[in-house]
Design an enzyme around this catalytic site. Structure first.
Site, short mmCIF file in Angstrom:
data_model
loop_
_atom_site.label_atom_id
_atom_site.label_comp_id
_atom_site.label_asym_id
_atom_site.label_seq_id
_atom_site.Cartn_x
_atom_site.Cartn_y
_atom_site.Cartn_z
CG ASP A 1 -2.32 -2.43 5.26
OD1 ASP A 1 -1.59 -3.40 4.97
OD2 ASP A 1 -2.98 -1.79 4.41
CD GLU B 1 -7.03 0.92 5.83
OE1 GLU B 1 -7.20 1.54 6.91
OE2 GLU B 1 -5.91 0.80 5.30
CG LEU C 1 -0.71 5.42 2.16
CD1 LEU C 1 -0.09 6.78 2.40
CD2 LEU C 1 0.25 4.32 2.57
NE ARG D 1 9.04 0.72 -6.09
CZ ARG D 1 8.40 -0.23 -5.41
NH1 ARG D 1 8.53 -0.34 -4.11
NH2 ARG D 1 7.61 -1.07 -6.04
CG ASP E 1 6.15 -0.78 -1.38
OD1 ASP E 1 6.49 -1.38 -2.41
OD2 ASP E 1 5.49 -1.31 -0.46
CD GLU F 1 4.62 -0.65 -6.08
OE1 GLU F 1 4.64 -1.78 -6.59
OE2 GLU F 1 4.39 -0.50 -4.86
CG ASN G 1 -0.16 -0.10 2.91
OD1 ASN G 1 -1.15 0.60 3.13
ND2 ASN G 1 -0.24 -1.42 2.82
CG ASP H 1 7.22 -6.59 -7.20
OD1 ASP H 1 7.59 -7.36 -6.30
OD2 ASP H 1 6.92 -5.40 -7.01
C1 GLC Z 1 5.45 -3.58 -3.54
C2 GLC Z 1 6.77 -4.27 -3.81
C3 GLC Z 1 6.63 -5.75 -3.67
C4 GLC Z 1 6.12 -6.08 -2.28
C5 GLC Z 1 4.82 -5.32 -2.01
C6 GLC Z 1 4.40 -5.45 -0.58
O1 GLC Z 1 4.51 -3.88 -4.50
O2 GLC Z 1 7.22 -3.92 -5.08
O3 GLC Z 1 7.84 -6.41 -3.89
O4 GLC Z 1 5.91 -7.46 -2.16
O5 GLC Z 1 4.98 -3.94 -2.25
O6 GLC Z 1 5.33 -4.77 0.23
#
Ligand code: GLC
Length: 599
Positions: free
Chosen positions: A218, A255, A253, A246, A248, A290, A150, A358
């Site tokens: 972004d 808008e 992504l 993973r 993130d 995530e 992102n 987190d």
């Molecule tokens: C995800 C990560 C977190 C980070 C955020 C922005 O949520 O787990 O640690 O701060 O993305 O990159």
């Protein structure tokens, strides 16, 4: 397996290898692994042959900089992690999730990336990374790396070029506007530090869009060059031999004005295109979403049969419900969220967790529930971060080993592949005086030496200080002491992981919630074609006796998964009465066996 007697699960006090009765045939358990030296528990099938590994796996999140420092500079590194692979194999971990280890100003724990295809020199080199992959694979451990699609760091050369040269090749790599008046329905995620998703850039004299910190602009996925550049980054890491990613923060992504700018169609199409690419070019690579979203939205990140997206989606809403259940002494919230969880598509799996790097996010629960969670678990303002709680598992549960074990037992038995957080296997503490989420990212405590066995550097030169609270410091809590004490949390966790690995129904089986006479007792069946497991959990602080309904199972036999000890049979009225200690739980094998043959 039960929580009635913590000693019962400890190696040396019982046969640590569950007998795992299945209908008609008993499969002899594999021999227990030696206690020392450190060696792998039970080897997995050869890596390439197990296409569904991620559905049975237990993942372990490890921050490289916090785990083990091999060169004494105070920062954990790749060689340090390699030196601990035997420990992780001994513990019974199937896969590692490595948060970002790329060059970064470290203003967001490495999620602010300056170079996607490099390795922060403090952690080592690309050769060291390859060595990690090979060494991990040789122990049957897979490697999953974080992929931050992102946003980048504002120090990334793309951003620097974009701000300086609007008409150059990177001019359109980020989301620039003259006025910050678009996408105003998008929420601010890091409410502690940001009050808008737009930030002013004095160089380009324009505003840029950011969903997280303002130093994390972004990327502009409307730009085909960005889409291709990020595909190339994924290709690059696939070529190193990693087993998965993973992904993130993937809901953000794209808008679109008039929307909350989450889960938009083009975002899904891009994820599907990535999946298509890895399926074709690097088959078997696993993608993990995530997406901190309600269950009906999360499930969309699995994609469809025609356009699959991710193999695993983190199930965010279930996690706060486990903590809530312990304080309410009620299974109501857990039942509700399980009932609201859509069925998994073929080949899909939930990712479950109790804690990670987190804050314990409370975004997925109501305002009222959030206030109660804060009152229970974060009475001190320093324990809070953004919309959540920045604490580790053991201090969160007030040092109650029984509560931690029950929470872990739920994590390991509810549907999904569990993601453990480094250090929680020994009940590590946190340091709420450290800023942001650093309090839960302190050095792993290996032994009671001044650097906790994490580093030989002067303790004042460690990248983050070792926890100093005397109840949780390295003299009170460390791996070495836990290993030698048969009743330790670590040995308990190891026995639990071994049990889970011996019973694939926990990973791939169906789940059926059962009626119980006591709301504090949560009971469910996990079942695949070879076995049925009854999981019973007492969420209360007092002992409970509950009647559990087992439809269609009159006369079936119950035995403890860990010890093989028999329990009363299911009665003709298809129920059974079970008594549990406070915070007790049982994992029982439910079989058709003729009891006379085995008793
Ligand atoms: C995800 C990560 C977190 C980070 C955020 C922005 O949520 O787990 O640690 O701060 O993305 O990159």
């Amino acid at each position: 397996m039960s929580a009635l007697d913590p000693e019962s699960a400890a190696p040396g006090n019982q046969d640590p290898t569950p007998t795992g009765a299945i209908p008609l045939v008993r499969i002899p358990p594999p021999p227990p692994p030696p206690e020392a030296p450190l060696t792998g528990a039970q080897p997995l099938p050869p890596l390439a042959l197990d296409q569904q590994w991620y559905r049975r796996a237990v993942f372990y999140e490890v921050l490289i900089h916090s785990f083990a420092d091999s060169d004494g500079d105070g920062v954990g590194d790749l060689h340090g992690l390699i030196s601990k692979l035997d420990y992780l194999s001994w513990l019974g971990i199937d896969a590692l999730w490595l948060p970002p280890f790329f060059p970064s100003p470290m203003a967001d724990g490495g999620y602010d990336i300056r170079d996607y295809t490099g390795i922060d020199p403090r952690y080592g080199t690309m050769e060291d990374f390859r060595e990690l992959v090979i060494e991990a694979h040789s122990r049957g451990i897979r490697i999953v790396v974080d992929m931050v699609l992102n946003h980048t760091s504002s120090q990334h050369p793309w951003f620097q070029a974009s701000r300086r040269d609007p008409s150059g090749p990177y001019g359109n790599f980020y989301v620039w506007r003259d006025r910050p008046n678009e996408y105003l329905d998008a929420r601010v995620i890091f409410v502690d530090t940001e009050d808008s998703n737009w930030a002013w850039d004095p160089v380009r004299q324009q505003f840029y869009w950011h969903r997280f910190f303002s130093h994390q602009p972004d990327l502009n996925f409307d730009n085909p060059a960005v889409r291709e550049a990020m595909r190339d980054v994924v290709r690059f890491w696939c070529a190193t031999g990693v087993d998965g990613f993973r992904l993130d923060a993937i809901p953000y992504l794209y808008e679109e004005d008039g929307t909350i700018c989450e889960n938009l169609g083009p975002t899904h199409r891009y994820i599907a295109s990535l999946r298509d690419m890895v399926d074709r070019e690097f088959p078997g690579t696993v993608m993990i979403a995530e997406a901190n979203q309600p269950p009906h939205e999360v499930v969309t990140y699995f994609g469809t049969d025609e356009n699959p997206e991710c193999h695993i989606c983190f199930h965010f809403p279930i996690m706060p419900r486990i903590f809530e259940a312990l304080r309410e002494e009620s299974s109501h919230g857990l039942r509700e969220v399980l009932a609201a969880t859509p069925p998994l598509p073929k080949g899909g799996q939930w990712g479950t967790f109790l804690r990670n790097h987190d804050e314990l996010t409370l975004e997925m629960i109501s305002e009222e529930d959030r206030e109660r969670m804060y009152a229970w678990y974060a009475p001190d303002a320093r324990m809070r971060a953004n919309v959540g709680i920045r604490r580790r598992l053991m201090p969160l549960l007030h040092g109650s080993r029984r509560e931690v074990e029950l929470a872990d037992a739920l994590l390991l038995s509810l549907p999904g592949s569990p993601f453990l957080y480094y250090g929680d296997e020994i009940g590590m503490g946190d340091d709420i005086r450290l800023p942001d989420r650093n309090g839960v990212r302190t050095p792993m405590q290996w032994d009671d030496s001044p650097g906790a066995g994490f580093s030989t550097a002067d303790p004042s030169n460690l990248y983050l200080p070792v926890v100093s609270n005397p109840y949780y410091d390295q003299r009170a809590v460390n791996v070495s002491e836990h290993r030698t004490r048969p009743t330790s949390m670590l040995n308990w966790m190891r026995a639990m992981l071994r049990s889970r690995r011996s019973h694939p129904a926990f990973g791939i089986g169906s789940m059926t919630l059962l009626s119980t006479s006591d709301d504090a007792v949560l009971a469910f069946l996990r079942r695949d074609e070879s076995e049925t497991i009854l999981c019973i959990n007492n969420l209360a602080t007092t002992p409970r006796s509950a009647r559990i309904q087992l439809p269609g199972m009159a006369g079936w036999h119950l035995s403890d998964l860990g010890s093989g000890n028999w329990f009363p049979d299911v009665r003709e009225d298809e129920s059974v009465d079970i008594t549990l200690a406070r915070h007790g739980f049982y994992w029982l094998s439910v079989t058709f066996l003729d009891p006379e043959e085995d008793r």
